[in-house]
Design an enzyme around this catalytic site. Structure first.
Site, short mmCIF file in Angstrom:
data_model
loop_
_atom_site.label_atom_id
_atom_site.label_comp_id
_atom_site.label_asym_id
_atom_site.label_seq_id
_atom_site.Cartn_x
_atom_site.Cartn_y
_atom_site.Cartn_z
N HIS A 64 0.72 -1.12 -0.10
CA HIS A 64 0.15 -0.03 -0.01
C HIS A 64 0.78 1.16 0.07
O HIS A 64 2.03 1.28 0.47
CB HIS A 64 -1.07 0.01 1.29
CG HIS A 64 -1.95 -0.93 1.14
ND1 HIS A 64 -3.27 -0.75 1.92
CD2 HIS A 64 -2.15 -2.14 0.70
CE1 HIS A 64 -3.87 -1.90 1.77
NE2 HIS A 64 -3.26 -2.68 0.79
N GLU A 66 0.81 3.82 1.83
CA GLU A 66 1.39 4.36 3.11
C GLU A 66 2.38 3.43 3.49
O GLU A 66 3.58 4.14 3.96
CB GLU A 66 0.28 4.42 4.13
CG GLU A 66 -0.94 5.35 3.67
CD GLU A 66 -2.12 4.63 3.06
OE1 GLU A 66 -2.99 5.11 2.89
OE2 GLU A 66 -1.79 3.65 2.40
N CYS A 94 -6.17 2.38 5.60
CA CYS A 94 -6.74 0.96 5.88
C CYS A 94 -6.18 0.74 7.13
O CYS A 94 -5.20 1.13 7.82
CB CYS A 94 -6.59 0.08 4.88
SG CYS A 94 -4.89 -0.67 4.99
N CYS A 97 -2.30 -0.03 6.98
CA CYS A 97 -1.64 1.09 6.93
C CYS A 97 -1.65 2.17 8.44
O CYS A 97 -0.57 2.56 8.73
CB CYS A 97 -2.17 2.11 5.93
SG CYS A 97 -1.79 1.22 4.27
#
Length: 170
Positions: A64, A66, A94, A97
């Site tokens: 992801h 992040e 999410c 993250c």
């Protein structure tokens, strides 16, 4: 690809400017076979590290934006502790993250699009939020259970850790 570090703290921007930059790198990432997410970590001393979503491009469900930005910042700074840093992300993080931000000791997180905006765009993480925020029925998608082992075997890694005089605490 997006792992820039800019050391000149004179280039400090406002949160809105960093968010706009995160959105721009997310759009650019979509054009380069990535997901529609971008993130920036600004360290305590003003260094800037970018990350983009490469889940499908790298076949890595943890890639992801992040997490990638945090990895880039940690590698660039030579530490796993990002105390004093701020994370700017194109979308509400999410649970993975958010947890990564907590483990990295990020001080603050700013985001542009909400989880509802992401759902409208085809990225509905609601089931994951419910897993952590909901009741037992919401956790049925991934059963997690402790299996009984003898205590000395169960805690052997921690025993070894406590005996290791060269360990690095975190």
């Amino acid at each position: 690809m997006h792992s820039t570090a800019i050391s000149d703290s004179a280039t400090q921007q406002t949160p809105a400017e960093y968010l706009a930059q995160a959105v721009r790198i997310a759009v650019d990432n979509v054009r380069n076979e990535g997901g529609p997410f971008g993130a920036i970590v600004v360290s305590a001393d003003g260094q800037v590290f970018e990350g983009v979503n490469r889940v499908t491009a790298n076949l890595d469900p943890s890639a992801h934006a992040e997490v990638t930005a945090i990895r880039n910042a940690c590698q660039g700074l030579g530490t796993f502790d990002l105390s004093g840093a701020t994370l700017y992300t194109s979308c509400e993080p999410c649970p993975m993250c958010l947890a990564t931000s907590l483990w990295a000791r990020i001080d603050k997180v700013y985001f542009a699009a909400s989880r509802d905006d992401a759902a409208d765009g085809g990225f509905d993480d609601a089931v994951f939020y419910r897993y952590f925020e909901g009741d037992a029925a919401d956790r049925e998608i991934l059963p997690v259970a402790q299996e009984p082992l003898p205590p000395e075997e169960r805690v052997a890694p921690f025993t070894e850790w406590s005996l290791n005089t060269t360990r690095i605490e975190y």
